[in-house]
Design a protein around this motif. Sequence first.
Motif, PDB file in Angstrom:
ATOM      1  N   VAL A 132       0.960  -1.168   0.184  1.00  0.00           N
ATOM      2  CA  VAL A 132      -0.037   0.232  -0.080  1.00  0.00           C
ATOM      3  C   VAL A 132       0.939   1.359  -0.014  1.00  0.00           C
ATOM      4  CG1 VAL A 132      -1.875   1.223   1.120  1.00  0.00           C
ATOM      5  CG2 VAL A 132      -1.744  -1.377   1.269  1.00  0.00           C
ATOM      6  N   LEU A 133       0.844   2.235  -1.060  1.00  0.00           N
ATOM      7  CA  LEU A 133       1.570   3.282  -0.856  1.00  0.00           C
ATOM      8  C   LEU A 133       0.863   4.392  -0.908  1.00  0.00           C
ATOM      9  CD1 LEU A 133       3.818   2.577  -4.217  1.00  0.00           C
ATOM     10  CD2 LEU A 133       4.466   2.099  -1.777  1.00  0.00           C
ATOM     11  N   ALA A 134      -0.400   4.297  -0.950  1.00  0.00           N
ATOM     12  CA  ALA A 134      -1.442   5.740  -0.692  1.00  0.00           C
ATOM     13  C   ALA A 134      -2.864   5.187  -0.396  1.00  0.00           C
ATOM     14  CB  ALA A 134      -1.450   6.459  -2.015  1.00  0.00           C
ATOM     15  N   HIS A 135      -3.384   5.986   0.576  1.00  0.00           N
ATOM     16  CA  HIS A 135      -4.705   5.918   1.112  1.00  0.00           C
ATOM     17  C   HIS A 135      -5.383   7.240   0.990  1.00  0.00           C
ATOM     18  CE1 HIS A 135      -7.636   4.996   4.612  1.00  0.00           C
ATOM     19  NE2 HIS A 135      -8.176   5.051   3.515  1.00  0.00           N
ATOM     20  N   THR A 136      -6.233   7.283  -0.179  1.00  0.00           N
ATOM     21  CA  THR A 136      -7.004   8.679  -0.229  1.00  0.00           C
ATOM     22  C   THR A 136      -8.289   8.125  -0.209  1.00  0.00           C
ATOM     23  OG1 THR A 136      -6.659   8.343  -2.619  1.00  0.00           O
ATOM     24  CG2 THR A 136      -5.017  10.070  -1.289  1.00  0.00           C
ATOM     25  N   ALA A 137      -9.191   8.648  -1.249  1.00  0.00           N
ATOM     26  CA  ALA A 137     -10.410   7.817  -1.416  1.00  0.00           C
ATOM     27  C   ALA A 137     -10.587   6.399  -1.417  1.00  0.00           C
ATOM     28  CB  ALA A 137     -11.131   8.485  -2.663  1.00  0.00           C
ATOM     29  N   VAL A 138      -9.333   5.820  -2.171  1.00  0.00           N
ATOM     30  CA  VAL A 138      -9.122   4.502  -2.315  1.00  0.00           C
ATOM     31  C   VAL A 138      -7.824   4.054  -1.944  1.00  0.00           C
ATOM     32  CG1 VAL A 138     -11.089   4.006  -4.006  1.00  0.00           C
ATOM     33  CG2 VAL A 138      -8.686   4.346  -4.857  1.00  0.00           C
ATOM     34  N   ALA A 172      -0.625  14.798 -10.931  1.00  0.00           N
ATOM     35  CA  ALA A 172      -0.359  15.649  -9.728  1.00  0.00           C
ATOM     36  C   ALA A 172      -1.378  15.669  -8.723  1.00  0.00           C
ATOM     37  CB  ALA A 172       0.145  17.071 -10.330  1.00  0.00           C
ATOM     38  N   THR A 173      -1.824  14.512  -8.233  1.00  0.00           N
ATOM     39  CA  THR A 173      -2.733  14.314  -7.131  1.00  0.00           C
ATOM     40  C   THR A 173      -2.276  13.802  -5.654  1.00  0.00           C
ATOM     41  OG1 THR A 173      -2.801  11.865  -7.782  1.00  0.00           O
ATOM     42  CG2 THR A 173      -4.126  13.270  -9.196  1.00  0.00           C
ATOM     43  N   VAL A 174      -3.317  13.788  -4.961  1.00  0.00           N
ATOM     44  CA  VAL A 174      -2.931  13.409  -3.684  1.00  0.00           C
ATOM     45  C   VAL A 174      -2.502  12.034  -3.484  1.00  0.00           C
ATOM     46  CG1 VAL A 174      -3.909  13.034  -1.207  1.00  0.00           C
ATOM     47  CG2 VAL A 174      -4.681  15.097  -2.567  1.00  0.00           C
ATOM     48  N   SER A 175      -2.965  11.128  -4.353  1.00  0.00           N
ATOM     49  CA  SER A 175      -2.569   9.676  -4.322  1.00  0.00           C
ATOM     50  C   SER A 175      -1.155   9.684  -4.793  1.00  0.00           C
ATOM     51  CB  SER A 175      -3.184   8.834  -5.351  1.00  0.00           C
ATOM     52  OG  SER A 175      -4.509   8.707  -4.583  1.00  0.00           O
ATOM     53  N   THR A 176      -0.836  10.406  -5.812  1.00  0.00           N
ATOM     54  CA  THR A 176       0.673  10.202  -6.506  1.00  0.00           C
ATOM     55  C   THR A 176       1.620  10.949  -5.317  1.00  0.00           C
ATOM     56  OG1 THR A 176      -0.120  10.614  -8.596  1.00  0.00           O
ATOM     57  CG2 THR A 176       2.070  11.183  -8.387  1.00  0.00           C
ATOM     58  N   SER A 177       1.409  12.099  -4.745  1.00  0.00           N
ATOM     59  CA  SER A 177       2.261  12.668  -3.802  1.00  0.00           C
ATOM     60  C   SER A 177       2.421  11.877  -2.537  1.00  0.00           C
ATOM     61  CB  SER A 177       1.810  14.051  -3.502  1.00  0.00           C
ATOM     62  OG  SER A 177       0.596  13.920  -3.110  1.00  0.00           O
ATOM     63  N   GLU A 178       1.473  11.243  -2.208  1.00  0.00           N
ATOM     64  CA  GLU A 178       1.480  10.333  -1.030  1.00  0.00           C
ATOM     65  C   GLU A 178       2.419   9.060  -1.608  1.00  0.00           C
ATOM     66  OE1 GLU A 178      -1.329   7.808   2.114  1.00  0.00           O
ATOM     67  OE2 GLU A 178      -2.078   9.562   1.167  1.00  0.00           O
ATOM     68  N   ALA A 179       2.183   8.418  -2.635  1.00  0.00           N
ATOM     69  CA  ALA A 179       2.804   7.331  -2.968  1.00  0.00           C
ATOM     70  C   ALA A 179       4.254   7.587  -3.231  1.00  0.00           C
ATOM     71  CB  ALA A 179       2.047   6.741  -4.426  1.00  0.00           C
ATOM     72  N   LEU A 180       4.547   8.506  -3.840  1.00  0.00           N
ATOM     73  CA  LEU A 180       6.127   8.839  -4.073  1.00  0.00           C
ATOM     74  C   LEU A 180       6.786   9.328  -2.695  1.00  0.00           C
ATOM     75  CD1 LEU A 180       6.007  10.986  -7.634  1.00  0.00           C
ATOM     76  CD2 LEU A 180       6.245   8.483  -7.207  1.00  0.00           C
ATOM     77  N   SER A 181       6.271  10.007  -1.927  1.00  0.00           N
ATOM     78  CA  SER A 181       6.630  10.278  -0.755  1.00  0.00           C
ATOM     79  C   SER A 181       6.843   8.964  -0.001  1.00  0.00           C
ATOM     80  CB  SER A 181       5.542  10.979   0.266  1.00  0.00           C
ATOM     81  OG  SER A 181       5.368  12.456  -0.367  1.00  0.00           O
ATOM     82  N   TYR A 186       9.540  14.724   1.104  1.00  0.00           N
ATOM     83  CA  TYR A 186       8.213  14.298   0.864  1.00  0.00           C
ATOM     84  C   TYR A 186       7.615  15.180  -0.407  1.00  0.00           C
ATOM     85  CZ  TYR A 186       6.763  18.492   3.280  1.00  0.00           C
ATOM     86  OH  TYR A 186       6.361  20.029   3.707  1.00  0.00           O
ATOM     87  N   PHE A 187       6.654  14.612  -0.910  1.00  0.00           N
ATOM     88  CA  PHE A 187       5.834  15.255  -2.181  1.00  0.00           C
ATOM     89  C   PHE A 187       4.666  15.929  -1.650  1.00  0.00           C
ATOM     90  CE2 PHE A 187       9.137  12.435  -4.202  1.00  0.00           C
ATOM     91  CZ  PHE A 187       9.320  13.241  -5.274  1.00  0.00           C
ATOM     92  N   TYR A 188       4.298  17.083  -2.474  1.00  0.00           N
ATOM     93  CA  TYR A 188       2.999  17.678  -2.256  1.00  0.00           C
ATOM     94  C   TYR A 188       2.555  18.086  -3.721  1.00  0.00           C
ATOM     95  CZ  TYR A 188       5.101  22.367  -1.704  1.00  0.00           C
ATOM     96  OH  TYR A 188       5.987  23.308  -2.096  1.00  0.00           O
ATOM     97  N   HIS A 189       1.251  18.529  -3.838  1.00  0.00           N
ATOM     98  CA  HIS A 189       0.908  18.989  -5.172  1.00  0.00           C
ATOM     99  C   HIS A 189       0.365  20.365  -4.907  1.00  0.00           C
ATOM    100  CE1 HIS A 189      -2.892  17.395  -3.960  1.00  0.00           C
ATOM    101  NE2 HIS A 189      -3.590  18.197  -4.831  1.00  0.00           N
ATOM    102  N   ARG A 190       0.277  21.067  -6.018  1.00  0.00           N
ATOM    103  CA  ARG A 190      -0.222  22.510  -5.796  1.00  0.00           C
ATOM    104  C   ARG A 190      -0.027  23.201  -7.317  1.00  0.00           C
ATOM    105  NH1 ARG A 190       3.768  25.899  -3.230  1.00  0.00           N
ATOM    106  NH2 ARG A 190       4.598  26.380  -5.181  1.00  0.00           N
TER     107      ARG A 190
END
Length: 216
Positions: free
Chosen positions: A101-107, A169-178, A185-189
């Motif tokens: 599990v690399l990211a937990h956003t909506a799924v 450039a989404t929450v899922s991507t930034s969380e996964a790459l982090s 860490y990564f974040y998107h804007r």
Amino acid sequence: MDMDPSLAFTAVLEIHPGGRTMTSEESQPWKDGLLAAWKAEKPRDKWEHARRWIADKLAADALAEQDAEGPRGPGYFPPFHSRMDYRMALAIARSAHPGRVLAHTAVYRYGRFTETPWCAVCGSAELSPSHVGRERSHDWEPSVAVTMMGSKIATFHATGVTLWSCGRATVSTSEALSNLVTGGYFYHRDGKLFFSSYSPERTVTEHREGAPYSYR
């Protein structure tokens, strides 16, 4: 005279973080495992091979200790108490649970770690002159690719990890790459992805596709 047992003893003593405080009983499995690896793999440079072998076993043992607790909710995660680097990525790829599990956003988003036929040291193919025949210059090691949602988002090399956002450039991507880097860490804007370093300067840089990130 076979000097390998003496060399293995010294390697465990000097290279293992706890080598100098181990008892004979504690160090024996490490020495036996190293000798078996030398016999099987016949490395050109046994000392350098010992560095890699010990690092690989330390990462695999740390991962196995976490995995022994079982899945956490939706599955298995990257290690919480060990840094994510090439050795840990290789341990995950070789484990019973290469999907993490690399990211937990909506799924939940899972990344799959896979060994590749490309050398983590020089980037050449496994059967290139660098690794076989008379021109062999170093031992071949597989790089590790990570795919998520059908796209490759990372390749782990010996000295760093190369990352891709694949245009997301989404929450899922930034969380996964982090979860795949150390030292920040990564974040998107505004539709862009940024990397914020944990260095004292707190440097922020815009992510470039295929950019390398060193292990820290």
